[in-house]
Design an enzyme around this catalytic site. Structure first.
Site, short mmCIF file in Angstrom:
data_model
loop_
_atom_site.label_atom_id
_atom_site.label_comp_id
_atom_site.label_asym_id
_atom_site.label_seq_id
_atom_site.Cartn_x
_atom_site.Cartn_y
_atom_site.Cartn_z
N CYS A 1 0.78 -1.16 0.03
CA CYS A 1 0.03 0.12 0.14
C CYS A 1 0.82 1.26 -0.01
CB CYS A 1 -0.79 0.01 1.20
SG CYS A 1 -1.87 1.39 1.32
N CYS B 1 -0.95 3.67 -6.36
CA CYS B 1 -1.68 3.28 -5.52
C CYS B 1 -2.17 1.49 -6.01
CB CYS B 1 -3.10 4.09 -5.65
SG CYS B 1 -4.61 2.89 -4.67
#
Ligand code: DGL
Length: 275
Positions: free
Chosen positions: A88, A198
């Site tokens: 992440c 992302c």
């Protein structure tokens, strides 16, 4: 002094090698990283944790993400993980240093591929799609300052996109409308390289490519993370496993399992787990 027996000397190593590698994200974006990890390290065992209860991370304060990241890392180490992949960008931006300081196991974290993008661009304009929290972080500011090399790095926050991909689907009208808004400024500015900053965005890579001029390069960091993990495991003599995969969420397992099936393309059981 007596030598340790062969059994006594070897068993801790064998036990550790057969512990899973933990991978976590706010939700199911990290599955794009897991895909690359399993492709490169098919014999390793993986435990994937989706912190769905707190999705999206991208709109949360940095202090929250730091505390949550450290709590998750502690719990994953305590359940016997031999290494940790922070799949992440947002958690890395807020908490990578704190996570490394808090755990004894090797940690691989990922960040937007600004450096390779700058090396690839011909137009001199690089676009970065990421969460608001990632792009506002000190870590991202440093990344651009150190590797921007005088190129224009256009940072485009994408609020709502990770949730739209996860809750409504990568092909949904909601995701499409957000992509229209977020990708257009990159195309208009002449970006020829787009960084998927992302881990949810590789699920909509084709939709992004369709909104950019032909020949645009999309950069995803999954492969680089897999190579880095392999290096770390090899250096620590930690390679080994039997190819198992288990998945858990802090949210509702049935709902998450349905999304996993859709994104991963085959059924995977999902358990509930709270760090
Ligand atoms: N997948 C996460 C990332 O790579 C963020 C998604 C979210 O906002 O939770 O940044």
């Amino acid at each position: 002094m007596s030598e340790p027996s062969a059994r006594g000397a070897l068993s801790p190593v064998i036990r550790l090698n057969h512990q899973p590698i933990a991978v976590f994200d706010s939700g199911l974006g990290g599955l794009t990283v897991l895909h690359a990890l399993r492709g490169r390290l098919p014999h390793e065992d993986f435990f994937y944790f989706a912190d769905t209860r707190f999705l999206p991370y991208g709109d949360r304060p940095e202090s929250f993400l730091r505390e949550r990241g450290v709590a998750i890392a502690h719990a994953l180490a305590a359940r016997g993980s031999k290494a940790l992949v922070v799949a992440c960008n947002t958690a890395t931006a807020a908490a990578a240093e704190a996570i490394r300081a808090a755990t004894h196991i090797p940690v691989v974290a990922l960040e937007p591929g600004v450096k390779p993008a700058v090396a690839l661009t011909r137009s001199g304009v690089v676009g970065v799609l990421a969460t608001t929290r990632t792009l506002e972080s000190e870590r991202f500011r440093r990344l651009v300052a150190e590797h921007g090399n005088g190129r224009r790095v256009l940072a485009q926050p994408c609020p709502g996109l990770a949730e739209a991909i996860e809750n409504d689907g990568a092909e949904s009208a909601q995701a499409a409308a957000l992509l229209d808004d977020y990708v257009a400024p990159l195309a208009a500015a002449g970006a020829d390289v787009v960084v998927l900053g992302c881990t949810h965005y590789p699920w909509v890579a084709e939709a992004i490519a369709r909104r950019m001029p032909p020949g645009t390069t999309l950069l995803d960091t999954g492969e680089a993370v897999a190579r880095q993990l392999e290096r770390l495991l090899a250096a620590g003599n930690l390679l080994g496993g039997s190819g198992r995969l288990s998945v858990a969420t802090s949210g509702a397992p049935a709902a998450v399992a349905a999304t996993v099936d859709r994104l991963w393309g085959r059924h995977l059981p999902v358990d509930h787990w709270e760090p």
